[in-house]
Design a protein around this motif. Structure first.
Motif, short mmCIF file in Angstrom:
data_model
loop_
_atom_site.label_atom_id
_atom_site.label_comp_id
_atom_site.label_asym_id
_atom_site.label_seq_id
_atom_site.Cartn_x
_atom_site.Cartn_y
_atom_site.Cartn_z
N GLY A 234 0.79 -1.22 0.00
CA GLY A 234 0.00 0.00 0.00
C GLY A 234 0.83 1.26 0.00
O GLY A 234 2.00 1.28 -0.37
N ASN A 235 0.19 2.35 0.44
CA ASN A 235 0.81 3.68 0.40
C ASN A 235 0.93 4.23 1.82
O ASN A 235 -0.07 4.49 2.48
CB ASN A 235 -0.04 4.63 -0.45
N PRO A 236 2.15 4.45 2.31
CA PRO A 236 2.33 4.97 3.67
C PRO A 236 1.92 6.43 3.78
O PRO A 236 2.08 7.22 2.84
CB PRO A 236 3.83 4.81 3.92
N ALA A 237 1.42 6.80 4.94
CA ALA A 237 1.07 8.19 5.24
C ALA A 237 1.46 8.50 6.68
O ALA A 237 1.33 7.66 7.56
CB ALA A 237 -0.43 8.42 5.06
N GLY A 238 1.94 9.70 6.89
CA GLY A 238 2.11 10.20 8.24
C GLY A 238 0.80 10.76 8.75
O GLY A 238 0.06 11.38 7.99
N ILE A 239 0.50 10.54 10.02
CA ILE A 239 -0.77 10.99 10.60
C ILE A 239 -0.50 11.73 11.91
O ILE A 239 0.12 11.17 12.82
CB ILE A 239 -1.72 9.81 10.90
N VAL A 240 -0.97 12.95 12.00
CA VAL A 240 -0.97 13.70 13.26
C VAL A 240 -2.42 13.86 13.67
O VAL A 240 -3.20 14.56 13.00
CB VAL A 240 -0.28 15.07 13.12
N LEU A 241 -2.82 13.19 14.77
CA LEU A 241 -4.22 13.18 15.16
C LEU A 241 -4.67 14.46 15.85
O LEU A 241 -5.87 14.71 15.95
CB LEU A 241 -4.49 11.97 16.08
N ASP A 242 -3.73 15.24 16.37
CA ASP A 242 -4.09 16.53 16.97
C ASP A 242 -3.06 17.57 16.53
O ASP A 242 -1.99 17.68 17.12
CB ASP A 242 -4.15 16.45 18.50
N ALA A 243 -3.40 18.27 15.46
CA ALA A 243 -2.47 19.26 14.87
C ALA A 243 -2.74 20.67 15.36
O ALA A 243 -2.22 21.63 14.78
CB ALA A 243 -2.57 19.20 13.35
N ALA A 244 -3.55 20.81 16.41
CA ALA A 244 -3.81 22.15 16.95
C ALA A 244 -2.48 22.80 17.33
O ALA A 244 -1.64 22.20 17.99
CB ALA A 244 -4.73 22.06 18.16
N GLY A 245 -2.29 24.03 16.92
CA GLY A 245 -1.07 24.75 17.25
C GLY A 245 0.01 24.65 16.20
O GLY A 245 1.03 25.34 16.29
N LEU A 246 -0.18 23.80 15.19
CA LEU A 246 0.80 23.71 14.11
C LEU A 246 0.46 24.71 13.01
O LEU A 246 -0.68 24.77 12.54
CB LEU A 246 0.82 22.30 13.52
N ASP A 247 1.45 25.49 12.58
CA ASP A 247 1.22 26.38 11.45
C ASP A 247 1.62 25.66 10.16
O ASP A 247 2.07 24.51 10.17
CB ASP A 247 1.96 27.70 11.62
N ASP A 248 1.44 26.35 9.02
CA ASP A 248 1.71 25.72 7.72
C ASP A 248 3.15 25.24 7.62
O ASP A 248 3.42 24.14 7.13
CB ASP A 248 1.42 26.70 6.59
N ALA A 249 4.08 26.07 8.07
CA ALA A 249 5.50 25.72 7.97
C ALA A 249 5.81 24.48 8.81
O ALA A 249 6.60 23.62 8.39
CB ALA A 249 6.36 26.90 8.41
N ALA A 250 5.19 24.38 9.97
CA ALA A 250 5.43 23.22 10.83
C ALA A 250 4.88 21.95 10.19
O ALA A 250 5.53 20.90 10.21
CB ALA A 250 4.81 23.44 12.20
N MET A 251 3.67 22.04 9.62
CA MET A 251 3.10 20.86 8.98
C MET A 251 3.93 20.44 7.77
O MET A 251 4.20 19.24 7.56
CB MET A 251 1.64 21.13 8.59
N LEU A 252 4.36 21.39 6.98
CA LEU A 252 5.21 21.07 5.83
C LEU A 252 6.53 20.45 6.29
O LEU A 252 7.01 19.48 5.70
CB LEU A 252 5.47 22.32 5.00
N GLY A 253 7.09 20.98 7.37
CA GLY A 253 8.33 20.43 7.90
C GLY A 253 8.18 19.01 8.38
O GLY A 253 9.05 18.16 8.15
#
Length: 304
Positions: free
Chosen positions: A26-45
């Motif tokens: 299959g296809n692996p994915a990273g999962i963050v179940l609670d991304a509150a407080g993350l900005d765009d740069a943090a998510m991209l990082g």
């Protein structure tokens, strides 16, 4: 990995594979179940650090009114989450395999099986997780799809980027751009050998895809009436190929129905990833009288 708040703890990143019950498929994915407080740069990082084709970042809907509105809009009640998707290089509006993986991760980390409503940049996507014989499976329902023509010049450039002669296309499955949350150029190979031989100009194809606002190019070979083999180059995400692509599967279902290639009420089986050594199976359900497309598959946690 950083958050908006200085000194805040790094978020937990789960790793799941979608469209396979085997962590090696299959296809692996990273999962963050609670991304509150993350900005765009943090998510991209985080997405870049994880290194998978996509990572999903979930935030519980801010209030019950929002949850009710999302559920009402989708026609399906469920627990509501805001979801964003990032490749290692950019945000994408919707990602099917990360949606399937995220829903199963939610179910296995306290939410239990049942219905969810994901609010994405592409629109509201209901997802249902079932647990059959201990094997979780998720079904997403696409946003309203549509299918567009591709110009002769753009088709010529796509084929040149792939190094595919025009004679290698299957005339029974004409090229189109299909959308069910993200745009995909669909090109059908006349033979399985043509599909298996994938070696393309990464930068040239990426430039065309950016100009046409494409997420992947979906390459297809029809094995029999309702069974297809697919591959998805993904240079705009910094990835040569996506192993199993739920958004493209939904778009392909809309394409196949609109062009009358399959009955209006159909279940399609898409095999993807075998050429990469990560086999997966995507099930595409079409319902007569309902334009939206349902894509189903297994998902399992990758340990480590």
């Amino acid at each position: 990995m950083t958050t908006n708040a200085p000194g805040a703890a790094s978020p937990a990143v789960l790793r799941y594979t979608a469209f396979s019950a085997d962590p090696a498929g299959g296809n692996p994915a990273g999962i963050v179940l609670d991304a509150a407080g993350l900005d765009d740069a943090a998510m991209l990082g985080i997405a870049a650090e994880v290194g998978y084709s996509e990572s999903a970042f979930l935030t519980p809907a801010p209030d019950s009114a929002s949850a009710s509105a999302s559920a009402s809009a989708s026609g399906q009640a469920g627990r509501a989450y805001d979801v964003r998707y990032f490749s290692p290089q950019a945000e994408v509006p919707f990602c099917g395999h990360a949606t399937v993986a995220a829903a199963v991760a939610l179910a296995e980390h306290g939410a239990g099986a049942g219905d969810f409503v994901f609010s994405t940049r592409a629109g509201t996507v209901p997802v249902t997780v079932t647990d059959a014989d201990g094997a979780p499976r998720a079904t997403l329902t696409s946003v309203e799809p549509h299918v567009d023509e591709v110009t002769a010049a753009d088709l010529t450039e796509a084929l040149a980027s792939l190094d595919w002669p025009a004679d290698d296309l299957d005339p029974a499955l004409p090229p189109r751009i299909a959308y069910a949350g993200a745009r995909h150029l669909i090109l059908a190979a006349a033979t399985r050998e043509r599909l298996a031989d994938l070696s393309y100009d990464f930068e040239r194809l990426a430039a065309l895809m950016r100009r046409l606002d494409l997420t992947t190019v979906q390459l297809v070979w029809r094995e029999k009436d309702l069974t297809f083999h697919v591959r998805d180059p993904f240079p705009v995400g910094g990835v040569v190929e996506d192993p199993a692509t739920g958004a493209a599967a939904a778009a392909f279902g809309a394409y196949a129905r609109e062009l009358g290639l399959v009955p209006a009420e159909s279940e399609l089986t898409l095999h993807q990833g075998a050429d990469m050594g990560r086999p997966g199976v995507l099930t595409v359900n079409l319902r007569d009288g309902d334009a939206k497309v349902r894509v189903s598959g297994a998902a399992v946690r990758i340990e480590g």
